[in-house]
Scaffold this active site. Structure first.
Site, PDB file in Angstrom:
ATOM      1  N   ALA A 143      40.153  45.996  42.416  1.00  0.00           N
ATOM      2  CA  ALA A 143      39.133  46.586  43.247  1.00  0.00           C
ATOM      3  C   ALA A 143      39.843  47.855  43.546  1.00  0.00           C
ATOM      4  O   ALA A 143      38.509  48.937  44.226  1.00  0.00           O
ATOM      5  CB  ALA A 143      38.747  45.601  44.727  1.00  0.00           C
ATOM      6  N   ASP A 163      39.334  37.774  37.615  1.00  0.00           N
ATOM      7  CA  ASP A 163      40.441  37.849  37.597  1.00  0.00           C
ATOM      8  C   ASP A 163      41.647  36.674  38.264  1.00  0.00           C
ATOM      9  O   ASP A 163      42.534  36.433  38.690  1.00  0.00           O
ATOM     10  CB  ASP A 163      41.582  38.613  39.136  1.00  0.00           C
ATOM     11  CG  ASP A 163      40.456  39.545  40.209  1.00  0.00           C
ATOM     12  OD1 ASP A 163      39.439  38.395  40.978  1.00  0.00           O
ATOM     13  OD2 ASP A 163      40.481  40.597  40.424  1.00  0.00           O
TER      14      ASP A 163
END
Length: 479
Positions: free
Chosen positions: A11, A237
């Site tokens: 992110a 992820d």
């Protein structure tokens, strides 16, 4: 020697990590890193897709420059976010980020169509305001014309795979974060999709980790200077990070520690009971038929936000503001402050919505303590100790819930990812839970991504052999 490339996009940043095998051990080399930025567009916090694409291509060109051409390439990213494509394969609208507040109240609209109990019984995914199901409902309310024009829904890594190969695919592990995949059948819940008034035809068949999508398109191969196969790892992820848990303790709880803390275990069957729903555990899809049975908890986001704030960086509606700070604080500085205030006992519920994207994280922590009639932290050390205590207390509470739900007693915790480097959080976690804590490896997500590629290539026989290699290849610290 064969090289394999993990493109791991989180992110806040992305990186290209090459892996190869020597004498059965896994060797890693980071060759490129780039920022992942959010921008404010049309009233929403969005991902800067042009910047991400430049980063992806930049790392591939670096592989060519250093003469290490990967046999396969795998991309993983954060979950829940998506793009829509039209008939000409162009993005429709903006790539809105999950922290945007457009999903406020969308859970109530969904509950008018399907009860929370039924939705969980079918999909097994924890309720979170940012889940794709609520993002789609928000889009339906604001821009129904975009859904009407759509021909394909691609999750973030699916879209980058399409840009690399020209082939549109949906990978299973990332698809489960939509809250629209049947937990047992591993297919889209098209009845639920239709009941929500969403276009069913944009949800195409899912493929499993290890599937080769295809080669780089000729255009991309010409631009980066080489040809490789693009393969699906566990493109979520967390799905990759859980694969990297080393073979240390078969009875361990896993924590993938980064901006978020993903705490849980691996199961071979989903748990979709009402008790599990009420505890808000998710059954996220994993590679090789596994399920990641976990809680998605606020992680180092709070610490990262406090550090940025102290260093003069704040975000208001996705826009970065900088002011000159008297001192630039490091993470070790913040740990030292917390250790100096170890007797401070106030704590917060780290999953309270006020900590999702506050303008001031320090003010949000103080306000929570004031609202709950606890001593309000005043110094930086007290604020940091409050956060560390809160994280470790949350871990302990969720492990107790996990033991009750699975009927198992866990003897240790294995923390992987960048957050495993926070020795003070590891220490607090060991004290709060009474369990042995193993920290490492740091590059958990990239390692898990590479494991799928290496098993597919025959470098390792299976996941068990690969995990033994992880134990040999990387530092794992016992706390």
């Amino acid at each position: 020697m064969n090289y394999y490339l993990a493109i791991d996009i989180g992110a806040s940043s992305g990186r290209h990590i090459l892996g190869h095998v020597e004498n059965g051990n896994m060797i890693l080399e980071e060759v490129f890193r780039f920022d992942n930025l959010q921008i404010r567009k049309n009233g929403h916090d969005c991902w800067d897709m042009d910047n991400l694409w430049r980063g992806i291509l930049g790392g591939l060109k670096t592989c060519k420059k250093i003469g290490k051409i990967p046999a396969t390439i795998g991309i993983d990213t954060w979950g829940v976010d998506f793009v829509l494509l039209d008939q000409e394969d162009q993005i429709i609208g903006d790539a809105v980020a999950y922290r945007d507040n457009r999903t406020d109240g969308m859970d109530k609209l969904v509950e008018c169509k399907i009860s929370p109990a039924e939705l969980y019984a079918r999909t097994g995914i924890q309720k979170a305001s940012y889940n794709t199901i609520y993002q789609l409902m928000a889009l339906q309310q604001e821009h129904p014309e975009q859904l009407q024009k759509a021909e394909y829904l691609l999750m973030s890594p699916d879209y980058w795979n399409f840009r690399l190969t020209g082939i549109k695919t949906n990978e299973y592990t990332i698809a489960t974060t939509t809250n629209l995949i049947n937990a047992r059948q591993k297919t889209w819940e098209k009845a639920i999709i239709a009941s929500l008034g969403l276009p069913v035809h944009i949800f195409h068949d899912v493929s499993m980790p290890g599937t080769v999508i295809g080669k780089l398109s000729q255009k991309i191969a010409d631009e980066v200077g080489f040809q490789s196969d693009v393969i699906m790892p566990a493109t979520h992820d967390t799905g990759s990070a859980f694969l990297a848990i080393p073979a240390v303790d078969d009875n361990a709880v896993y924590i993938s520690s980064g901006t978020w803390s993903l705490l849980g275990v691996e199961n071979m069957e989903p748990i979709t009971s009402e008790q599990s729903r009420l505890q808000n555990f998710a059954n996220e899809g994993g590679a090789w038929g596994r399920y990641r049975y976990l809680r998605n908890l606020m992680g180092l986001w709070m610490i990262q936000s406090i550090r940025r704030e102290l260093n003069g960086v704040t975000y208001v509606q996705g826009k970065e503001n900088r002011v000159r700070a008297q001192k630039q604080w490091s993470f070790p500085d913040l740990i030292a402050e917390a250790k100096g205030a170890q007797n401070f006992e106030s704590w917060v519920d780290i999953n309270d919505p006020r900590f999702m994207a506050p303008e001031s994280m320090m003010s949000a922590v103080k306000e929570y303590c004031l609202d709950t009639k606890q001593k309000v932290p005043e110094t930086i050390g007290e604020i940091m100790q409050c956060v560390y205590l809160s994280l470790s207390k949350c871990y302990a509470r969720e492990i107790e819930n996990l033991q009750e739900l699975t009927g198992r007693q866990y003897t240790s915790i294995n923390i992987v990812g960048g957050g495993c480097q926070d020795s003070y959080l590891n220490q607090c976690t060991a004290v709060a839970t009474g369990l042995t804590v193993y920290a490492g490896p740091v590059e958990g997500t990239a390692i898990g991504n590479l494991i799928v590629q290496m098993v597919a290539a025959g470098e390792y026989r299976d996941l068990a052999q690969a995990r033994k290699a992880v134990s040999r290849s990387f530092d794992v610290t016992r706390v």
